[in-house]
Design a protein around this motif. Sequence first.
Motif, PDB file in Angstrom:
ATOM      1  N   PRO A  80       0.844  -1.203   0.000  1.00  0.00           N
ATOM      2  CA  PRO A  80       0.000   0.000   0.000  1.00  0.00           C
ATOM      3  C   PRO A  80       0.884   1.259   0.000  1.00  0.00           C
ATOM      4  O   PRO A  80       2.006   1.259   0.489  1.00  0.00           O
ATOM      5  N   ILE A  81       0.361   2.331  -0.575  1.00  0.00           N
ATOM      6  CA  ILE A  81       1.098   3.601  -0.629  1.00  0.00           C
ATOM      7  C   ILE A  81       0.961   4.286   0.727  1.00  0.00           C
ATOM      8  O   ILE A  81      -0.146   4.469   1.230  1.00  0.00           O
ATOM      9  N   PRO A  82       2.090   4.668   1.330  1.00  0.00           N
ATOM     10  CA  PRO A  82       2.008   5.368   2.624  1.00  0.00           C
ATOM     11  C   PRO A  82       1.274   6.701   2.492  1.00  0.00           C
ATOM     12  O   PRO A  82       1.382   7.394   1.486  1.00  0.00           O
ATOM     13  N   LEU A  83       0.532   7.065   3.508  1.00  0.00           N
ATOM     14  CA  LEU A  83      -0.247   8.311   3.486  1.00  0.00           C
ATOM     15  C   LEU A  83       0.631   9.549   3.370  1.00  0.00           C
ATOM     16  O   LEU A  83       0.224  10.545   2.780  1.00  0.00           O
ATOM     17  N   ARG A  84       1.852   9.486   3.902  1.00  0.00           N
ATOM     18  CA  ARG A  84       2.723  10.663   3.809  1.00  0.00           C
ATOM     19  C   ARG A  84       3.092  10.956   2.353  1.00  0.00           C
ATOM     20  O   ARG A  84       3.318  12.092   1.998  1.00  0.00           O
ATOM     21  N   ASN A  85       3.138   9.941   1.499  1.00  0.00           N
ATOM     22  CA  ASN A  85       3.392  10.171   0.074  1.00  0.00           C
ATOM     23  C   ASN A  85       2.164  10.741  -0.615  1.00  0.00           C
ATOM     24  O   ASN A  85       2.286  11.551  -1.528  1.00  0.00           O
ATOM     25  N   LEU A  86       0.985  10.341  -0.210  1.00  0.00           N
ATOM     26  CA  LEU A  86      -0.238  10.866  -0.800  1.00  0.00           C
ATOM     27  C   LEU A  86      -0.500  12.302  -0.356  1.00  0.00           C
ATOM     28  O   LEU A  86      -1.067  13.092  -1.119  1.00  0.00           O
ATOM     29  N   ALA A  87      -0.099  12.646   0.846  1.00  0.00           N
ATOM     30  CA  ALA A  87      -0.339  13.997   1.363  1.00  0.00           C
ATOM     31  C   ALA A  87       0.411  15.028   0.527  1.00  0.00           C
ATOM     32  O   ALA A  87      -0.109  16.118   0.262  1.00  0.00           O
ATOM     33  N   TRP A  88       1.623  14.715   0.084  1.00  0.00           N
ATOM     34  CA  TRP A  88       2.377  15.644  -0.741  1.00  0.00           C
ATOM     35  C   TRP A  88       1.642  15.916  -2.043  1.00  0.00           C
ATOM     36  O   TRP A  88       1.535  17.059  -2.466  1.00  0.00           O
ATOM     37  N   TRP A  89       1.121  14.870  -2.678  1.00  0.00           N
ATOM     38  CA  TRP A  89       0.381  15.050  -3.929  1.00  0.00           C
ATOM     39  C   TRP A  89      -0.927  15.788  -3.694  1.00  0.00           C
ATOM     40  O   TRP A  89      -1.359  16.580  -4.531  1.00  0.00           O
ATOM     41  N   ALA A  90      -1.574  15.535  -2.572  1.00  0.00           N
ATOM     42  CA  ALA A  90      -2.835  16.209  -2.269  1.00  0.00           C
ATOM     43  C   ALA A  90      -2.631  17.717  -2.102  1.00  0.00           C
ATOM     44  O   ALA A  90      -3.557  18.494  -2.323  1.00  0.00           O
ATOM     45  N   LEU A  91      -1.449  18.133  -1.725  1.00  0.00           N
ATOM     46  CA  LEU A  91      -1.150  19.558  -1.619  1.00  0.00           C
ATOM     47  C   LEU A  91      -0.610  20.131  -2.930  1.00  0.00           C
ATOM     48  O   LEU A  91      -0.918  21.262  -3.288  1.00  0.00           O
ATOM     49  N   ALA A  92       0.162  19.351  -3.649  1.00  0.00           N
ATOM     50  CA  ALA A  92       0.815  19.845  -4.861  1.00  0.00           C
ATOM     51  C   ALA A  92      -0.162  20.019  -6.019  1.00  0.00           C
ATOM     52  O   ALA A  92      -0.061  20.988  -6.774  1.00  0.00           O
TER      53      ALA A  92
END
Length: 64
Positions: free
Chosen positions: A11-23
């Motif tokens: 699974p993709i870690p949430l900390r990696n998804l958070a960066w994309w959710a902001l970018a």
Amino acid sequence: MSQLSAPHVQPIPLRNLAWWALAVPVLLLVAYLVTFDQGAISQAGDYLHELMHDGRHLLGVPCH
């Protein structure tokens, strides 16, 4: 016969998804300002207006 097994998927870690959710929203906002602004936002000065105008030319968006 050997059995084929599906590869183990991590699974993709949430900390990696958070960066994309902001970018992504920031990039969309910048794309909006450069392509569709036509002077409504860039009334702050000539420098910002020319920067947006040159960005439209760079991206191939018609502006005049």
